[in-house]
Scaffold this motif. Structure first.
Motif, PDB file in Angstrom:
ATOM      1  N   ILE A   1       1.003  -1.132  -0.084  1.00  0.00           N
ATOM      2  CA  ILE A   1      -0.028   0.423   0.332  1.00  0.00           C
ATOM      3  C   ILE A   1       0.793   1.417   0.097  1.00  0.00           C
ATOM      4  CG2 ILE A   1      -1.705   1.126   1.025  1.00  0.00           C
ATOM      5  CD1 ILE A   1      -2.310  -1.210  -0.475  1.00  0.00           C
ATOM      6  N   LYS A   2       0.618   2.217  -0.669  1.00  0.00           N
ATOM      7  CA  LYS A   2       1.226   3.665  -1.425  1.00  0.00           C
ATOM      8  C   LYS A   2       0.159   4.607  -1.201  1.00  0.00           C
ATOM      9  CE  LYS A   2       3.991   2.935  -5.354  1.00  0.00           C
ATOM     10  NZ  LYS A   2       4.576   2.743  -5.779  1.00  0.00           N
ATOM     11  N   ILE A   3       0.648   5.627   0.322  1.00  0.00           N
ATOM     12  CA  ILE A   3      -0.256   6.415   0.241  1.00  0.00           C
ATOM     13  C   ILE A   3       1.345   7.388  -0.091  1.00  0.00           C
ATOM     14  CG2 ILE A   3      -2.205   8.145   1.243  1.00  0.00           C
ATOM     15  CD1 ILE A   3      -2.668   5.829   2.383  1.00  0.00           C
ATOM     16  N   TYR A   4       0.844   8.794  -1.224  1.00  0.00           N
ATOM     17  CA  TYR A   4       2.239   9.891  -0.586  1.00  0.00           C
ATOM     18  C   TYR A   4       1.215  10.983  -1.992  1.00  0.00           C
ATOM     19  CZ  TYR A   4       3.307   8.134  -5.171  1.00  0.00           C
ATOM     20  OH  TYR A   4       2.657   7.217  -7.055  1.00  0.00           O
ATOM     21  N   ASN A   5       2.415  12.474  -1.608  1.00  0.00           N
ATOM     22  CA  ASN A   5       2.626  13.534  -2.281  1.00  0.00           C
ATOM     23  C   ASN A   5       2.673  13.500  -3.436  1.00  0.00           C
ATOM     24  OD1 ASN A   5       1.748  16.541  -2.429  1.00  0.00           O
ATOM     25  ND2 ASN A   5       2.804  17.052  -0.639  1.00  0.00           N
ATOM     26  N   LYS A   6       2.013  13.740  -3.806  1.00  0.00           N
ATOM     27  CA  LYS A   6       2.511  13.452  -5.567  1.00  0.00           C
ATOM     28  C   LYS A   6       2.672  15.034  -6.252  1.00  0.00           C
ATOM     29  CE  LYS A   6       2.325  10.234  -8.434  1.00  0.00           C
ATOM     30  NZ  LYS A   6       2.911   8.811  -8.911  1.00  0.00           N
ATOM     31  N   SER A   7       2.022  15.613  -5.849  1.00  0.00           N
ATOM     32  CA  SER A   7       1.707  16.995  -6.487  1.00  0.00           C
ATOM     33  C   SER A   7       3.567  17.701  -5.834  1.00  0.00           C
ATOM     34  CB  SER A   7       1.384  17.876  -5.917  1.00  0.00           C
ATOM     35  OG  SER A   7       0.739  18.005  -4.335  1.00  0.00           O
ATOM     36  N   GLU A   8       4.063  17.176  -4.487  1.00  0.00           N
ATOM     37  CA  GLU A   8       5.518  17.468  -4.723  1.00  0.00           C
ATOM     38  C   GLU A   8       6.394  17.031  -5.731  1.00  0.00           C
ATOM     39  OE1 GLU A   8       8.565  19.548  -1.993  1.00  0.00           O
ATOM     40  OE2 GLU A   8       6.703  19.669  -1.613  1.00  0.00           O
ATOM     41  N   GLN A   9       6.291  15.431  -5.427  1.00  0.00           N
ATOM     42  CA  GLN A   9       7.187  14.991  -6.639  1.00  0.00           C
ATOM     43  C   GLN A   9       7.060  15.646  -7.812  1.00  0.00           C
ATOM     44  OE1 GLN A   9       5.556  10.915  -7.861  1.00  0.00           O
ATOM     45  NE2 GLN A   9       7.331  10.345  -8.536  1.00  0.00           N
ATOM     46  N   TYR A  10       6.147  16.555  -8.256  1.00  0.00           N
ATOM     47  CA  TYR A  10       6.504  16.890 -10.076  1.00  0.00           C
ATOM     48  C   TYR A  10       5.546  18.350 -10.011  1.00  0.00           C
ATOM     49  CZ  TYR A  10       6.214  11.864 -11.481  1.00  0.00           C
ATOM     50  OH  TYR A  10       6.326  11.028 -11.798  1.00  0.00           O
ATOM     51  N   GLY A  11       6.365  19.348  -8.461  1.00  0.00           N
ATOM     52  CA  GLY A  11       5.098  20.458  -9.105  1.00  0.00           C
ATOM     53  C   GLY A  11       4.477  21.062  -9.340  1.00  0.00           C
ATOM     54  N   MET A  12       3.398  20.144  -8.778  1.00  0.00           N
ATOM     55  CA  MET A  12       1.986  20.351  -9.535  1.00  0.00           C
ATOM     56  C   MET A  12       1.403  21.383  -8.714  1.00  0.00           C
ATOM     57  SD  MET A  12       1.415  15.864 -10.450  1.00  0.00           S
ATOM     58  CE  MET A  12      -0.795  16.324 -10.335  1.00  0.00           C
ATOM     59  N   LEU A  13       0.779  22.771  -9.351  1.00  0.00           N
ATOM     60  CA  LEU A  13      -0.409  23.047  -8.285  1.00  0.00           C
ATOM     61  C   LEU A  13      -1.309  22.285  -7.383  1.00  0.00           C
ATOM     62  CD1 LEU A  13      -0.484  26.325 -10.967  1.00  0.00           C
ATOM     63  CD2 LEU A  13       1.747  25.901  -9.479  1.00  0.00           C
ATOM     64  N   THR A  14      -2.125  21.732  -8.546  1.00  0.00           N
ATOM     65  CA  THR A  14      -3.319  21.395  -7.517  1.00  0.00           C
ATOM     66  C   THR A  14      -2.471  19.881  -6.091  1.00  0.00           C
ATOM     67  OG1 THR A  14      -5.061  21.387  -9.222  1.00  0.00           O
ATOM     68  CG2 THR A  14      -5.204  19.543  -7.571  1.00  0.00           C
ATOM     69  N   PRO A  15      -2.889  20.486  -4.724  1.00  0.00           N
ATOM     70  CA  PRO A  15      -2.491  19.514  -4.340  1.00  0.00           C
ATOM     71  C   PRO A  15      -3.606  18.365  -4.289  1.00  0.00           C
ATOM     72  CG  PRO A  15      -3.223  20.908  -3.085  1.00  0.00           C
ATOM     73  CD  PRO A  15      -3.699  21.517  -4.563  1.00  0.00           C
ATOM     74  N   THR A  16      -2.111  16.863  -5.004  1.00  0.00           N
ATOM     75  CA  THR A  16      -2.226  15.903  -5.485  1.00  0.00           C
ATOM     76  C   THR A  16      -2.124  14.261  -4.398  1.00  0.00           C
ATOM     77  OG1 THR A  16      -3.162  16.679  -7.224  1.00  0.00           O
ATOM     78  CG2 THR A  16      -2.405  14.675  -6.902  1.00  0.00           C
ATOM     79  N   THR A  17      -2.958  13.523  -3.701  1.00  0.00           N
ATOM     80  CA  THR A  17      -2.101  13.018  -2.594  1.00  0.00           C
ATOM     81  C   THR A  17      -2.504  10.778  -4.069  1.00  0.00           C
ATOM     82  OG1 THR A  17      -2.763  13.747  -1.169  1.00  0.00           O
ATOM     83  CG2 THR A  17      -2.557  11.058  -0.938  1.00  0.00           C
ATOM     84  N   ARG A  18      -1.094  10.855  -4.213  1.00  0.00           N
ATOM     85  CA  ARG A  18      -1.926   8.917  -5.051  1.00  0.00           C
ATOM     86  C   ARG A  18      -1.961   7.558  -3.641  1.00  0.00           C
ATOM     87  NH1 ARG A  18      -2.445   6.768 -10.249  1.00  0.00           N
ATOM     88  NH2 ARG A  18      -1.362   5.680 -10.090  1.00  0.00           N
ATOM     89  N   ILE A  19      -2.506   7.468  -4.197  1.00  0.00           N
ATOM     90  CA  ILE A  19      -3.595   6.109  -3.215  1.00  0.00           C
ATOM     91  C   ILE A  19      -3.402   4.817  -3.895  1.00  0.00           C
ATOM     92  CG2 ILE A  19      -5.171   4.698  -1.492  1.00  0.00           C
ATOM     93  CD1 ILE A  19      -6.339   7.523  -1.391  1.00  0.00           C
TER      94      ILE A  19
END
Length: 306
Positions: free
Chosen positions: A166-184
């Motif tokens: 199971i992985k849950i992480y901050n995808k927007s931080e990884q790619y510099g995305m403006l919309t806060p995005t969390t990958r589940i």
């Protein structure tokens, strides 16, 4: 919804792959009870590996592959350092996109979809509920008795099981995305786990099996035990405040409590979250359901073509 895959290609002449001008193979020699040769080629952030004894594997993120083929880069992509760039999978990856990749691989390998057998597969959703991710991620405690580990300054949490992850992480931080995005995300590492979803080969990827994957992802996510840091402690009883301090502590759950005593405390924590917090986990669940309505369907014209 699908990301990383490990696919075994069956009934294909290895020579036809090695002679394919689309690939630039490098030969690797390693010892494993003797010398074994394998030929490895990179292709749109994925790899094709041909072993000397005939095994052919395709590995990598088909989401990144799709974006690479279509020229879709991460917001923080820098052409000057493209050698270090590892691809982008921060946008939504729909069933239509998956079908595009499947057809691309069929043409590339000159095979049928049922010759591409899944050995590993990842299912996940890039969620965008309007919450503070840094309030949710640190609250992840454990999943089915296994603690969550974290890395990358607390932006990435994962829980490792024998047959899945199971992985849950901050995808927007990884790619510099403006919309806060969390990958589940759920990664299935054994064929029997994949087969229970009705998936054996790439030919089995359709609306029904992705619905099965969504249900399984939600089921696993529902079993994640977390502490909601938006709980409003003002106004609640002193005994409950003391109990909440324990609930925020992983040691309380996995060391102080015996496994058969955890359910009662999980129910009490959940009741408190529902009554006194923003219930962040519920917002993720709602967003997963909403996203899947769009990404796991095909337009009627596309269904007729496949």
């Amino acid at each position: 919804m699908i990301d990383y895959t490990k696919i075994r290609l069956l009934g294909i002449n290895p020579t036809s792959i090695l002679d394919n001008n689309c690939f630039e193979f490098k030969t690797v020699v390693f010892r494993n009870g003797g010398q074994i040769h394998k030929h490895v080629a990179e292709y749109h952030f994925c790899k094709i590996t041909v072993y000397e004894y005939g095994l052919i594997l395709f590995t990598g993120s088909i989401h990144k592959m799709f974006n690479s083929i279509k020229g879709i880069n991460a917001p923080n992509y820098n052409p000057k350092s493209k050698e270090q760039y590892k691809g982008f999978n921060g946008n939504q990856f729909t069933l239509s996109n998956i079908i595009y990749v499947r057809d691309h691989l069929r043409r590339l390998f000159k095979c049928e979809s049922n010759q591409m057998v899944f050995q590993n597969i990842e299912f996940g959703i890039n969620t965008t509920p309007m919450i503070d991710q840094l309030s949710f991620l640190p609250g992840l405690l454990y999943h089915k008795g296994k603690r969550f580990e974290s890395k990358f300054n607390g932006n990435f949490y994962y829980c490792e099981h024998q047959q899945y992850r199971i992985k849950i992480y901050n995808k927007s931080e990884q790619y510099g995305m403006l919309t806060p995005t969390t990958r589940i995300e759920m990664s299935l590492k054994k064929s029997n786990k994949i087969n229970k979803l009705g998936i054996y080969t790439f030919a089995d990827i359709n609306i029904k099996t992705l619905e099965n994957a969504k249900i399984e992802l939600l089921r696993q996510f529902d079993e994640v035990v977390y502490y909601d840091y938006t709980i409003r402690k003002c106004g609640i009883s002193k005994p409950l405040q003391i109990r909440l301090n324990k609930y925020a502590n992983l040691q309380f759950w996995l060391k102080d409590l015996k496994p058969h005593h955890r359910d009662r405390h999980k129910k009490k924590l959940q009741e408190t979250i529902i009554k006194y917090s923003e219930n962040l986990k519920a917002k993720f669940t709602i967003d997963i359901l909403k996203k899947c309505v769009t990404i796991n369907r095909l337009e009627s014209t596309e269904m007729c073509n496949h």
